[in-house]
Design a protein around this motif. Sequence first.
Motif, PDB file in Angstrom:
ATOM      1  N   PRO A  28       0.640  -1.219   0.034  1.00  0.00           N
ATOM      2  CA  PRO A  28      -0.071  -0.181  -0.012  1.00  0.00           C
ATOM      3  C   PRO A  28       0.754   1.153   0.053  1.00  0.00           C
ATOM      4  O   PRO A  28       1.924   1.339   0.656  1.00  0.00           O
ATOM      5  CB  PRO A  28      -0.791  -0.261   1.479  1.00  0.00           C
ATOM      6  N   GLY A  29       0.691   2.305  -1.060  1.00  0.00           N
ATOM      7  CA  GLY A  29       1.261   3.335  -0.806  1.00  0.00           C
ATOM      8  C   GLY A  29       2.612   3.310  -1.410  1.00  0.00           C
ATOM      9  O   GLY A  29       3.522   4.242  -1.257  1.00  0.00           O
ATOM     10  N   GLU A  30       2.946   2.394  -2.315  1.00  0.00           N
ATOM     11  CA  GLU A  30       4.396   1.989  -2.770  1.00  0.00           C
ATOM     12  C   GLU A  30       4.196   1.777  -4.202  1.00  0.00           C
ATOM     13  O   GLU A  30       3.358   1.268  -4.676  1.00  0.00           O
ATOM     14  CB  GLU A  30       4.944   0.649  -2.123  1.00  0.00           C
ATOM     15  N   LEU A  31       5.303   2.381  -5.061  1.00  0.00           N
ATOM     16  CA  LEU A  31       5.632   2.195  -6.235  1.00  0.00           C
ATOM     17  C   LEU A  31       6.901   1.008  -6.623  1.00  0.00           C
ATOM     18  O   LEU A  31       8.127   1.250  -5.936  1.00  0.00           O
ATOM     19  CB  LEU A  31       5.830   3.486  -6.943  1.00  0.00           C
ATOM     20  N   LEU A  32       6.736   0.208  -7.493  1.00  0.00           N
ATOM     21  CA  LEU A  32       7.625  -0.359  -7.688  1.00  0.00           C
ATOM     22  C   LEU A  32       8.364   0.144  -9.113  1.00  0.00           C
ATOM     23  O   LEU A  32       7.488   0.342 -10.095  1.00  0.00           O
ATOM     24  CB  LEU A  32       7.188  -1.886  -8.505  1.00  0.00           C
ATOM     25  N   VAL A  73       7.821   3.896 -13.298  1.00  0.00           N
ATOM     26  CA  VAL A  73       6.885   3.042 -12.451  1.00  0.00           C
ATOM     27  C   VAL A  73       6.168   1.823 -13.265  1.00  0.00           C
ATOM     28  O   VAL A  73       5.908   2.012 -14.658  1.00  0.00           O
ATOM     29  CB  VAL A  73       5.654   3.882 -12.247  1.00  0.00           C
ATOM     30  N   VAL A  74       6.604   0.406 -12.836  1.00  0.00           N
ATOM     31  CA  VAL A  74       6.223  -0.741 -13.657  1.00  0.00           C
ATOM     32  C   VAL A  74       5.203  -1.376 -12.848  1.00  0.00           C
ATOM     33  O   VAL A  74       4.568  -2.140 -13.611  1.00  0.00           O
ATOM     34  CB  VAL A  74       7.515  -1.601 -13.789  1.00  0.00           C
ATOM     35  N   ALA A  75       4.868  -1.022 -11.658  1.00  0.00           N
ATOM     36  CA  ALA A  75       3.639  -1.547 -10.851  1.00  0.00           C
ATOM     37  C   ALA A  75       3.433  -0.742  -9.595  1.00  0.00           C
ATOM     38  O   ALA A  75       4.134   0.098  -9.235  1.00  0.00           O
ATOM     39  CB  ALA A  75       4.167  -3.172 -10.503  1.00  0.00           C
ATOM     40  N   THR A  76       2.223  -0.777  -9.127  1.00  0.00           N
ATOM     41  CA  THR A  76       1.706  -0.003  -8.098  1.00  0.00           C
ATOM     42  C   THR A  76       1.093  -0.883  -7.058  1.00  0.00           C
ATOM     43  O   THR A  76       0.322  -1.812  -7.188  1.00  0.00           O
ATOM     44  CB  THR A  76       0.835   1.087  -8.609  1.00  0.00           C
ATOM     45  N   GLY A  77       1.299  -0.353  -5.705  1.00  0.00           N
ATOM     46  CA  GLY A  77       0.288  -0.913  -4.937  1.00  0.00           C
ATOM     47  C   GLY A  77      -0.938  -0.110  -4.579  1.00  0.00           C
ATOM     48  O   GLY A  77      -1.006   0.726  -5.392  1.00  0.00           O
ATOM     49  N   GLY A  81      -2.558   7.176  -5.610  1.00  0.00           N
ATOM     50  CA  GLY A  81      -2.947   8.403  -5.693  1.00  0.00           C
ATOM     51  C   GLY A  81      -2.789   8.549  -7.109  1.00  0.00           C
ATOM     52  O   GLY A  81      -3.325   7.948  -8.012  1.00  0.00           O
ATOM     53  N   THR A  82      -1.867   9.600  -7.855  1.00  0.00           N
ATOM     54  CA  THR A  82      -1.948  10.075  -8.942  1.00  0.00           C
ATOM     55  C   THR A  82      -0.812   9.282  -9.844  1.00  0.00           C
ATOM     56  O   THR A  82      -0.684   9.720 -10.832  1.00  0.00           O
ATOM     57  CB  THR A  82      -1.678  11.548  -9.156  1.00  0.00           C
ATOM     58  N   HIS A 111       6.674  13.246  -9.378  1.00  0.00           N
ATOM     59  CA  HIS A 111       6.747  13.071 -10.769  1.00  0.00           C
ATOM     60  C   HIS A 111       7.868  13.787 -11.558  1.00  0.00           C
ATOM     61  O   HIS A 111       8.072  14.802 -11.089  1.00  0.00           O
ATOM     62  CB  HIS A 111       5.648  13.738 -11.498  1.00  0.00           C
ATOM     63  N   LYS A 112       8.616  12.999 -12.278  1.00  0.00           N
ATOM     64  CA  LYS A 112       9.920  13.960 -12.902  1.00  0.00           C
ATOM     65  C   LYS A 112       9.567  14.729 -14.233  1.00  0.00           C
ATOM     66  O   LYS A 112       9.059  13.991 -15.010  1.00  0.00           O
ATOM     67  CB  LYS A 112      10.735  12.558 -13.355  1.00  0.00           C
ATOM     68  N   PRO A 113       9.685  16.015 -14.109  1.00  0.00           N
ATOM     69  CA  PRO A 113       9.601  16.786 -15.196  1.00  0.00           C
ATOM     70  C   PRO A 113      10.245  16.210 -16.583  1.00  0.00           C
ATOM     71  O   PRO A 113      11.195  15.699 -16.412  1.00  0.00           O
ATOM     72  CB  PRO A 113      10.088  18.170 -14.982  1.00  0.00           C
ATOM     73  N   ALA A 114       9.481  16.510 -17.739  1.00  0.00           N
ATOM     74  CA  ALA A 114       9.962  15.893 -18.927  1.00  0.00           C
ATOM     75  C   ALA A 114      11.437  16.273 -19.376  1.00  0.00           C
ATOM     76  O   ALA A 114      12.139  15.684 -19.882  1.00  0.00           O
ATOM     77  CB  ALA A 114       9.047  16.085 -19.959  1.00  0.00           C
ATOM     78  N   GLY A 115      11.482  17.706 -18.958  1.00  0.00           N
ATOM     79  CA  GLY A 115      12.971  18.389 -19.343  1.00  0.00           C
ATOM     80  C   GLY A 115      13.978  17.971 -18.223  1.00  0.00           C
ATOM     81  O   GLY A 115      15.305  18.520 -18.512  1.00  0.00           O
ATOM     82  N   LEU A 116      13.759  17.033 -17.191  1.00  0.00           N
ATOM     83  CA  LEU A 116      14.876  16.809 -16.126  1.00  0.00           C
ATOM     84  C   LEU A 116      15.288  15.426 -16.571  1.00  0.00           C
ATOM     85  O   LEU A 116      14.656  14.576 -16.768  1.00  0.00           O
ATOM     86  CB  LEU A 116      14.243  17.079 -14.855  1.00  0.00           C
ATOM     87  N   SER A 117      16.574  15.086 -16.439  1.00  0.00           N
ATOM     88  CA  SER A 117      17.178  13.843 -16.723  1.00  0.00           C
ATOM     89  C   SER A 117      17.067  12.918 -15.834  1.00  0.00           C
ATOM     90  O   SER A 117      16.713  13.684 -14.507  1.00  0.00           O
ATOM     91  CB  SER A 117      18.634  14.135 -17.194  1.00  0.00           C
TER      92      SER A 117
END
Length: 306
Positions: A28-32, A73-77, A81-82, A111-117
């Motif tokens: 819960p609340g975690e991202l793979l 992100v390849v999987a979510t618990g 949220g978003t 979230h990583k902005p598109a312009g940020l490596s």
Amino acid sequence: MPKAYVFTRNGGPEAEALVDRDTPVPGPGELLVAVRAAGVNPVDWKLRAGYTRPGSEPLPFPTVFGSEAAGVVVATGPGVGTFAVGDEVFGSVLTGGYAEYTLLPVAVTAHKPAGLSFADAAVLPVAAATAYDGVSQLGLAPGATLLITGAGGGVGAAAVQLARHAGVHVIGAASPAKKEFVESLGAVHVASGAGLADRVRAAAPDGIDAVFDLVGGDTLREAARLLADPATLISAGGKPLAEELGGAPVERARTAAVLAELADLVASGVLRTHVTRTFPLAGAGEALRAVESGHALGKTVIEVTA
């Protein structure tokens, strides 16, 4: 099986190994996240050497190195949220950053902005966020003078830039070898080491208003003598000593909101991450040696092949 760089016991570099490990499963609340880049920080080798964070449980072995990472992100618990599969994200890790896959808690993920490596994003959660929290904690007015010790390292470089962005005059203490780098950040360089207080007085004859310490020890003691009010001393390098001297440790926020703000500052050009060296996952040991030497400029990153 996915690869990860671990330490199998407390000790020196001989305790490190690149191993296979099962892919973590998000709760819960975690991202793979499939890791694309991971920041290398002094705390990484210190944990291997046996340092334990106050109030924390002993680490299980093997433990994957790394406190921060960026990836996809390849999987979510449940309850994420978003965030969704395919999102490019960065944040503090739950299961180590020197790995092909890790878990990120959504509370400290942005979230990583598109312009940020990925490399630039990966170094924000520890060093840059510590710098942001410290500069915010001091709350200095434009025109104030701040002494930053350890100004040539990852936290110090970010702190100099954030303080300068706030209109603060910065004296940056660092080794003579880092003089050009510190000055490029917008600080007045003074050489670290014995006699620091005299050199700071010469560089700032009207005195300094606050100290942001990243070194501890004798450097912290000498810097504290420059302050009329010890309450304007904060430290991320010698927290108990800072309190003994009348100051305080850096109060860490550890929020996704701070990470998002830092990403915006990098994307807008206000903050430069100064990633100076990158290594593949198979070269994680060499990356650690570079940081453990204490002479690394800016930030060191491990890049993981997609």
